[in-house]
Design a protein around this motif. Structure first.
Motif, PDB file in Angstrom:
ATOM      1  N   ILE A  84       0.792  -1.214   0.005  1.00 29.87           N
ATOM      2  CA  ILE A  84       0.213   0.011  -0.162  1.00 29.87           C
ATOM      3  C   ILE A  84       0.643   1.224  -0.194  1.00 29.87           C
ATOM      4  O   ILE A  84       0.577   2.321  -0.919  1.00 29.87           O
ATOM      5  CB  ILE A  84      -1.075  -0.059   1.247  1.00 29.87           C
ATOM      6  N   SER A 222      -3.211   5.096  -4.990  1.00 27.25           N
ATOM      7  CA  SER A 222      -2.305   6.032  -3.940  1.00 27.25           C
ATOM      8  C   SER A 222      -1.680   7.067  -4.258  1.00 27.25           C
ATOM      9  O   SER A 222      -1.262   6.955  -5.421  1.00 27.25           O
ATOM     10  CB  SER A 222      -1.391   5.019  -3.194  1.00 27.25           C
ATOM     11  N   THR A 236      -5.121   6.522   0.161  1.00 31.07           N
ATOM     12  CA  THR A 236      -5.199   5.151  -0.445  1.00 31.07           C
ATOM     13  C   THR A 236      -6.891   4.966  -0.756  1.00 31.07           C
ATOM     14  O   THR A 236      -7.675   5.394   0.198  1.00 31.07           O
ATOM     15  CB  THR A 236      -4.701   4.019   0.639  1.00 31.07           C
TER      16      THR A 236
END
Length: 314
Positions: A84, A222, A236
């Motif tokens: 992430i 992101s 995100t």
């Protein structure tokens, strides 16, 4: 030339160079990271070396070592992971007791994942203005639980005026000069909070789905957004499920702080805290030193048989 990856839209990466330029970049050739089976070998927050070409775009030729990262299972059924964000100072997990409801299982999975990769977490409770009296009491109990474990908790109302006690302005001192991942289920108000912090960004927001009391996905990739007081917030896509990746069962105990504390007194050093005699963790659970919700989250991660449950798409 060295730069920081501030945006990832799939095949292209926006790199901010040390001299302040932003350059659209692609990965050079078959670039893969050693040791991580990931759907995205490079993520926002990565420091990279780039080679600029004649068109003004660039190739990413090298990635620097990461100090940490947050990872989740890939949304497809492969055994791969999805990074992430990397090189974080902290993560803010946006939580809502209702509209939509953030489950304690989700919170615990996120916290365990963050502990595994050494990322400090602040729990930000949003939308408390929408709660009825029972829900407010429940929120107080949840906050008390996580504060007792050692996690910082903050309550905000993303829609409040700046001079209000619950204004998101109280988050600014906690964000200043740091790289912070903003995460949470879809619909918890993440984009609204970022819009308040950075009015010029104007992220899309969406209404909650009345039918399922769940959020709609509005962020699709992101991105690192620079704060006026220094530092970045990383926006995100909302996460529906958070399956931890590559955590050994033997290590799991150490990612639940209070369980780890009591586990040191267990009779067996490889105790799983499920059935063994002389288990100090189950004794602490019976004596209410460990919350049942936390123990159940630990068990669910230990078993993790129904992996698809935590593998839904962003």
């Amino acid at each position: 030339m060295r730069g920081l990856v501030i945006k990832n839209t799939g095949s292209w990466y926006t790199v901010k160079t040390d001299d302040g330029r932003t350059i659209e970049s692609k990965i050079k050739g078959n670039f893969r990271l050693k040791g991580i089976r990931s759907t995205n070998p490079i993520s926002v927050g990565d420091y990279v070396q780039i080679i600029i070409n004649q068109e003004g775009t660039a190739f990413i030729s090298e990635i620097e070592d990461r100090k940490n990262y947050i990872i989740r299972k890939s949304s497809n059924l492969s055994k791969q992971s999805h990074i992430i964000a990397a090189n974080l100072d902290q993560a803010f997990l946006i939580v809502t007791i209702n509209y939509p409801e953030t489950s304690t299982t989700f919170i615990d999975r996120f916290l365990a994942g963050a502990e595994a990769y050494r990322v400090p977490v602040v729990l930000v409770f949003n939308k408390h203005d929408l709660l009825n009296e029972d829900e407010r009491r429940y929120q107080e109990a949840v906050i008390k639980l996580y504060e007792s474990i050692g996690y910082k908790c903050v309550t905000v109302q993303a829609t409040a005026e700046n001079d209000s006690e619950e204004s998101i302005e109280k988050l600014r001192p906690l964000l200043a000069g740091k790289v912070t991942l903003m995460s949470g289920n879809s619909g918890v108000g993440k984009s609204t909070i970022i819009n308040k912090l950075l009015p010029n960004v104007n992220l899309r927001t969406a209404e909650i789905s009345d039918t399922h009391n769940t959020g709609m996905h509005t962020t699709t990739f992101s991105e690192m957004l620079e704060l006026p007081e220094g530092g970045y917030v990383i926006d995100t896509p909302g996460i529906k499920g958070f399956g931890t990746f590559d955590i050994d069962k033997e290590e799991l105990t150490s990612y639940f702080r209070e369980i780890f504390k009591f586990s040191e007194s267990c009779r067996f050093n490889n105790c799983t805290h499920t059935h063994e005699p002389g288990c100090a963790v189950r004794k602490a659970l019976e004596e209410h030193y460990i919350a049942e919700s936390r123990y159940n989250s630990y068990l669910s991660m230990l078993e993790d048989k129904d992996e698809n449950k935590y593998r839904e798409a962003f």
